[in-house]
Design a protein around this motif. Structure first.
Motif, PDB file in Angstrom:
ATOM      1  N   HIS A 119      47.855  49.293  39.577  1.00  0.00           N
ATOM      2  CA  HIS A 119      47.151  49.053  41.196  1.00  0.00           C
ATOM      3  C   HIS A 119      46.682  47.397  41.080  1.00  0.00           C
ATOM      4  N   ILE A 132      51.256  44.302  43.912  1.00  0.00           N
ATOM      5  CA  ILE A 132      51.470  45.354  44.970  1.00  0.00           C
ATOM      6  C   ILE A 132      52.117  43.928  46.294  1.00  0.00           C
ATOM      7  N   VAL A 187      53.128  52.870  43.779  1.00  0.00           N
ATOM      8  CA  VAL A 187      51.902  53.098  43.021  1.00  0.00           C
ATOM      9  C   VAL A 187      52.008  53.789  41.864  1.00  0.00           C
ATOM     10  N   ALA A 227      45.143  51.427  47.182  1.00  0.00           N
ATOM     11  CA  ALA A 227      47.048  50.397  47.956  1.00  0.00           C
ATOM     12  C   ALA A 227      47.311  51.092  49.036  1.00  0.00           C
TER      13      ALA A 227
END
Length: 255
Positions: A73, A78, A91, A103
Motif C-alpha cells: 500500500h 504507487i 493495489v 489507495a
C-alpha cells in the motif's frame, strides 16, 4: 477520458494477463497477441522497481496498456509505477475502506488525492508535466484487490469509496483466508466471489478477477465480472511446453 479507463468503467469485456518474467522481450511477445492489458506483477514476481519502466515501455511499443500490481500500500510504490508510465495500478490486500481511500489518495493528484508531482517518464521526464497533470486523474485506472476474509466482511464499505474504478477479486488468497481451498471449498469460494461482485456492481464499480484458464470466464461474465486477468506469462509458457512435449512423446511412441 482514456479509452482503457472508459472501457473499464463501462464494464466492457477486457481480457489480459499477468507479466512475471522480468524481461521486456517477454512483455513484447505477449503484447503482440494484443491482450486488452498486461499487468506487471511487482508483488509476487522477481521484478525490481528499476525494471518496471522497461516493462511498461515494452507494452507501449505495441499499444497495450500496462498496469502494475504493486507490492503493498506504500504511496511511494504507487507513485513510482505511475511515474514510469503505467496506465493503472492494482493495489493488493485491500481489506478496509480506509485502505481503499489511501489507495485513491496515492493514485490521484490534488484536489482528489495527494500524489506528488515528479519528472518521470509519464510526464516526459519533466517536459510535459502540465499536460500530464491535466489528464492523469481522468485516465489512470485504480484497481484494488479484495482477497481476505476481512475484505469480504467489509466489501460494502470498500465498494462505496469514491475514486476506486475496479474491484479485483483474488481467488487464491481469498480461498486461503476464508478456509475454502480445493474442491471441498469451491461452493464457499463461489459464494464469496458472488458477494463481492454484487456489492461492487451495486456501488457502481467494475469487477475483475484472476482466472488460471478461460474455462469459466463465460460464467463469471454473466455474473457481471468484466475484467479478467488470465493466467500469466510463466503459466502460459509452462503449459505450452508441457503440451508440446506430451504431443511429441505420443507421436514418437506411436511411430
Amino acid at each position: 477520458m482514456d479509452d482503457f479507463r472508459t472501457k473499464c468503467l463501462e464494464r466492457a469485456l477486457l481480457v489480459g494477463t499477468f507479466s512475471a518474467i522480468p524481461h521486456p522481450v517477454a512483455v513484447e511477445v505477449m503484447a503482440q497477441s494484443q491482450p486488452d492489458f498486461i499487468c506487471i506483477d511487482w508483488e509476487h514476481a522477481q521484478i525490481g522497481r528499476e525494471r518496471i519502466e522497461d516493462l511498461v515501455r515494452a507494452a507501449d511499443v505495441h499499444s497495450v496498456t500496462a498496469m502494475v500490481r504493486v507490492p503493498g500500500h506504500a504511496p511511494e510504490a504507487i507513485a513510482a509505477v505511475l511515474d514510469a508510465g503505467a496506465g493503472g495500478v492494482l493495489v493488493p490486500r485491500v481489506s478496509t475502506a480506509e485502505q481503499a481511500r489511501a489507495a485513491v489518495s496515492a493514485t490521484r493528484y490534488p484536489p482528489i488525492g495527494s500524489r506528488g508531482v515528479g519528472p518521470g517518464r509519464a510526464a516526459g521526464y519533466g517536459y510535459r508535466i502540465p499536460d500530464y497533470l491535466a489528464k492523469a486523474n481522468e485516465t489512470l485506472v485504480l484497481a484494488i484487490q479484495v482477497e481476505t476474509a476481512e475484505g469480504l466482511a467489509n466489501i460494502e464499505d470498500i465498494a462505496a469509496v469514491e475514486g476506486v474504478d475496479l474491484i479485483f477479486i483474488g481467488p487464491g488468497d481469498l480461498s486461503v483466508s476464508i478456509d475454502a481451498m480445493g474442491p471441498a471449498g469451491k461452493d464457499k469460494l463461489d459464494r464469496a466471489i458472488t458477494t463481492i461482485t454484487s456489492a461492487a456492481l451495486h456501488a457502481g464499480r467494475a469487477v475483475g478477477i484472476f482466472r488460471p484458464s478461460p474455462a469459466d470466464v463465460g460464467r463469471w461474465r454473466r455474473a457481471g465480472i468484466s475484467f479478467f486477468a488470465l493466467a500469466s506469462d510463466t503459466m502460459f509458457l509452462g503449459a505450452a511446453v508441457l503440451d508440446s512435449l506430451d504431443a511429441a512423446r505420443k507421436a514418437g511412441s506411436s511411430s
